[in-house]
Scaffold this active site. Structure first.
Site, PDB file in Angstrom:
ATOM      1  N   ASP A   4       1.924 -17.497  -4.342  1.00 41.34           N
ATOM      2  CA  ASP A   4       2.423 -16.335  -4.958  1.00 41.34           C
ATOM      3  C   ASP A   4       1.572 -15.779  -5.735  1.00 41.34           C
ATOM      4  O   ASP A   4       1.250 -15.554  -7.053  1.00 41.34           O
ATOM      5  CB  ASP A   4       3.654 -16.899  -6.092  1.00 41.34           C
ATOM      6  N   GLU A  32       2.582 -10.224   0.848  1.00 39.52           N
ATOM      7  CA  GLU A  32       2.816  -8.749   0.741  1.00 39.52           C
ATOM      8  C   GLU A  32       4.491  -8.738   0.910  1.00 39.52           C
ATOM      9  O   GLU A  32       5.182  -9.601   1.426  1.00 39.52           O
ATOM     10  CB  GLU A  32       2.076  -7.976   1.925  1.00 39.52           C
ATOM     11  N   HIS A  88       1.837  -8.883  -3.357  1.00 42.95           N
ATOM     12  CA  HIS A  88       1.115  -7.703  -2.954  1.00 42.95           C
ATOM     13  C   HIS A  88       1.750  -6.434  -3.086  1.00 42.95           C
ATOM     14  O   HIS A  88       2.511  -6.142  -1.994  1.00 42.95           O
ATOM     15  CB  HIS A  88       0.108  -8.088  -1.875  1.00 42.95           C
ATOM     16  N   ASP A 135       0.829  -1.185   0.006  1.00 39.18           N
ATOM     17  CA  ASP A 135      -0.047  -0.037  -0.064  1.00 39.18           C
ATOM     18  C   ASP A 135       1.049   1.083  -0.002  1.00 39.18           C
ATOM     19  O   ASP A 135       2.055   1.165   0.179  1.00 39.18           O
ATOM     20  CB  ASP A 135      -0.977  -0.207   1.151  1.00 39.18           C
TER      21      ASP A 135
HETATM   22  O1  9MR Z   1       2.810  -6.533   9.402  1.00 39.64           O
HETATM   23  C1  9MR Z   1       1.504  -6.204  10.067  1.00 39.64           C
HETATM   24  C2  9MR Z   1       0.936  -7.604  10.582  1.00 39.64           C
HETATM   25  O2  9MR Z   1       1.826  -7.965  11.570  1.00 39.64           O
HETATM   26  C3  9MR Z   1      -0.426  -7.431  10.828  1.00 39.64           C
HETATM   27  O3  9MR Z   1      -0.940  -8.593  11.477  1.00 39.64           O
HETATM   28  C4  9MR Z   1      -1.169  -7.093   9.727  1.00 39.64           C
HETATM   29  C5  9MR Z   1      -2.866  -6.993  10.072  1.00 39.64           C
HETATM   30  O4  9MR Z   1      -2.916  -5.681  10.733  1.00 39.64           O
HETATM   31  O5  9MR Z   1      -0.714  -5.844   9.280  1.00 39.64           O
HETATM   32  C6  9MR Z   1       0.643  -5.982   8.754  1.00 39.64           C
HETATM   33  O6  9MR Z   1       1.119  -4.463   8.271  1.00 39.64           O
HETATM   34  C7  9MR Z   1       0.474  -4.126   7.160  1.00 39.64           C
HETATM   35  C8  9MR Z   1       0.042  -2.821   7.423  1.00 39.64           C
HETATM   36  O7  9MR Z   1      -1.055  -2.783   8.405  1.00 39.64           O
HETATM   37  C9  9MR Z   1      -0.292  -2.041   6.229  1.00 39.64           C
HETATM   38  N1  9MR Z   1       0.885  -2.018   5.351  1.00 39.64           N
HETATM   39  C10 9MR Z   1       1.283  -3.485   4.821  1.00 39.64           C
HETATM   40  C11 9MR Z   1       1.607  -4.135   5.944  1.00 39.64           C
HETATM   41  C12 9MR Z   1       2.039  -5.590   5.768  1.00 39.64           C
HETATM   42  O8  9MR Z   1       0.936  -6.512   5.424  1.00 39.64           O
END
Ligand code: 9MR
Length: 586
Positions: A555, A564, A506, A167
């Site tokens: 993937d 991601e 992602h 994002d």
């Molecule tokens: O890395 C984060 C993970 O520990 C959490 O469980 C998850 C859900 O809240 O969010 C991950 O972080 C994401 C962030 O909220 C937004 N940008 C992408 C991050 C990686 O997926």
């Protein structure tokens, strides 16, 4: 992708170190040892032996055997076992370019500047600047839980920094740990007279300015983090007893700057149609700035004293503001960005106090660190002060700062080193319980498990620095072997590395397959990895209950909870890659 359709010999697809120990895993039901044989290109047998039957491996859902080859010279080989055969490579420095590729992730996720063709490996990776003039004000209106936010009457220029992940949000909490990790790789190198990223080693616009490239890349984010701090005298709303209330907010740090609503995928950063907004300050974000600006003040002292001064002033101001407002906890209430919510900030307090103590030697920070429940001398502290590291669990970062700080009494530094070494020893013991030898036991893998594994590998690397025991370095190599193909999916989780690299993260720009012009990722991006605990995206959901723990991965660009990429996962990959091969890229 299920394990069944993968070749049964799983190995590091990028290669093994010449003269090093070679580990492979074979999926096979046999109870008795199997004969393995390694031949070179001319068909000459170079090594042979028997597998070690491991039996049932809970994390992969397989029965496996392990192959251990004590050492081979550089060359191309193949291994045969149980009627199957697979090629592999042994090289003097198989990981030499991994650090460079892993660090390139950060340049290519810079906000505010164009990504130039001359600094990337393929022209399709170049792109226009995203959010080039990000001068923003606070969120106003109703949040998803019905609270009404008034906004604020100031704007901050928060242009720059790195996008967090797939994002386009920029989150202080995650930026903090990622910066810390890169700067720690530098500081660790300096302690040992190594400079894996000496000026010019990375392909970034700052190369040639006389400053280490790791510091230049980290500073790009640090400048952004500094800009997220609220000026003295400014007022903004924070959550008090569930309702927004306007307070004097000087010194606090906004939790994030992000889009008002989630954007579509793919989406080049330059085309983001959403308004960008500051979200309320949090104690955790404020302490992240205190910690990394405190670290900055120490590390940049002899590189750029004016910047070090600026960092120190910001760190002190942030630390004081967090102490005055210890209960500003971010939670999940806004659309358009991740929460990074954390309701326990005692570890962030300990980390910030430790960094500021290590940098200044001042008694007040020492007293706070010593009074923390995370202090190694505190009753029951051990585990938390050296435990697993993540964006929300930073106790071990404080302990790492204490382990090497010259300003500290030697007895305390030694206690920190011993505690980290004990944690590393426990990781090695967990590795013994895994058929795939990753230093992480059990069968529960969280969102970003590959990043968590790299954080463990960093602790193993530090334990090797402290003790010189070869087993710790081997644990680091085992971790990389796992990432690069020695896993039940026969998958390299690093783009551009190995025969079967991750290709569809992602990510809003590295979106090959979404239409013409969207590029595959550059080499060196680390997938979040298997996740069997929070399978929340549309690809992961139907897999729930149908995949073995280490096979809960795909993937696929839509699989944000599995695939991601993110700054806090790539940063420890940089650290670890620089640890295993600290010398300049040939
Ligand atoms: O890395 C984060 C993970 O520990 C959490 O469980 C998850 C859900 O809240 O969010 C991950 O972080 C994401 C962030 O909220 C937004 N940008 C992408 C991050 C990686 O997926």
């Amino acid at each position: 992708a299920q394990a069944a359709d993968r070749p049964a010999i799983r190995l590091n697809q990028a290669g093994y170190e010449a003269g090093g120990r070679i580990g492979m895993t074979i999926a096979a039901d046999d109870a008795a040892p199997l004969r393995w044989r390694v031949t070179d290109g001319a068909g000459t047998v170079r090594a042979e032996g028997l597998t070690r039957p491991f039996g049932a491996d809970a994390a992969s859902g397989e029965r496996v055997h392990q192959v251990r080859i004590d050492a081979l010279q550089a060359g191309d080989y193949s291994v045969a076992v149980d009627g199957r055969r697979r090629a592999f490579r042994v090289a003097p420095r198989p990981f030499a370019t991994l650090k460079r590729d892993a660090l390139a992730y950060f340049y290519q996720n810079r906000a505010g500047v164009p990504i130039l063709a001359r600094h990337v490996e393929r022209p399709d990776l170049a792109r226009a600047a995203g959010h080039p003039e990000e001068v923003v004000t606070c969120f106003s209106g109703r949040d998803q839980r019905g609270a009404d936010w008034p906004g604020c009457d100031y704007r901050l220029n928060v242009t720059g920094g790195w996008y967090d992940a797939g994002d386009h949000g920029k989150y202080v909490v995650n930026g903090g740990i990622a910066v810390w990790t890169l700067v720690d790789a530098y500081e660790r190198g300096r302690r040992r007279n190594l400079a894996p990223f000496a000026d010019g080693a990375a392909d970034i616009p700052e190369a040639g300015d006389g400053v280490d490239d790791l510091l230049n890349e980290a500073r790009y984010e640090l400048e952004f983090l500094l800009a997220m701090q609220i000026p003295d005298g400014a007022r903004t709303a924070v959550l008090v007893d569930g309702a927004p209330r306007v307070i004097d907010a000087g010194g606090l740090v906004h939790h994030k700057v992000a889009d008002r609503a989630w954007t579509a995928l793919p989406m080049a950063p330059a085309d983001d149609p959403q308004p960008r907004l500051l979200y309320p300050p949090s104690t955790a974000a404020t302490l992240n700035l205190a910690a990394v600006a405190g670290q900055c003040a120490r590390v940049w002292r002899d590189v750029d004293p004016a910047f070090a001064d600026r960092c120190l002033a910001a760190a002190r101001r942030a630390y004081a503001a967090a102490k005055a407002r210890p209960g500003l906890l971010a939670d999940n209430r806004f659309d358009g960005s991740g929460a990074y919510g954390d309701d326990q900030v005692a570890d962030e307090f300990y980390w910030a106090a430790a960094e500021l103590w290590a940098t200044t030697g001042e008694a007040a920070y020492a007293a706070d660190a010593r009074a923390s429940a995370y202090w190694l001398g505190a009753p029951g502290a051990g585990a938390s002060s050296t435990g697993d590291i993540s964006w929300g669990q930073v106790g071990a970062l404080g302990t790492i700062a204490l382990a090497s700080a010259p300003a500290l009494p030697e007895a305390e530094r030694r206690a920190a080193r011993d505690a980290l070494t004990a944690a590393a020893r426990a990781y090695l013991a967990e590795g013994e319980t895994q058929g795939y030898a990753l230093p992480r036991g059990g069968d529960r893998f969280e969102w970003g498990s590959n990043g968590a594994l790299m954080n463990r590998a960093m602790i193993l690397g530090l334990a090797h620095d402290f003790t010189g025991e070869p087993a710790f370095r081997q644990g680091v190599v085992d971790s990389l072997d796992y990432l690069l193909g020695r896993n039940p999916l026969d998958q390299s989780y690093v783009s551009g590395w190995g025969e079967r690299p991750m290709r569809h993260p992602h990510h809003r720009f590295w979106a090959a397959g979404s239409g013409p012009g969207w590029p595959e990722p550059p080499a060196g991006a680390l997938s979040g990895g298997p996740n069997n605990t929070a399978m929340s995206d549309e690809i992961a959901r139907p897999m729930r209950g149908h995949c073995a723990p280490l096979a809960c991965w795909a993937d696929h660009i839509d699989a944000y909870s599995l695939n991601e990429v993110a700054i806090n996962w790539n940063a420890p990959l940089v650290w670890v890659a620089a640890f295993v091969d600290p010398d300049p890229v040939p």
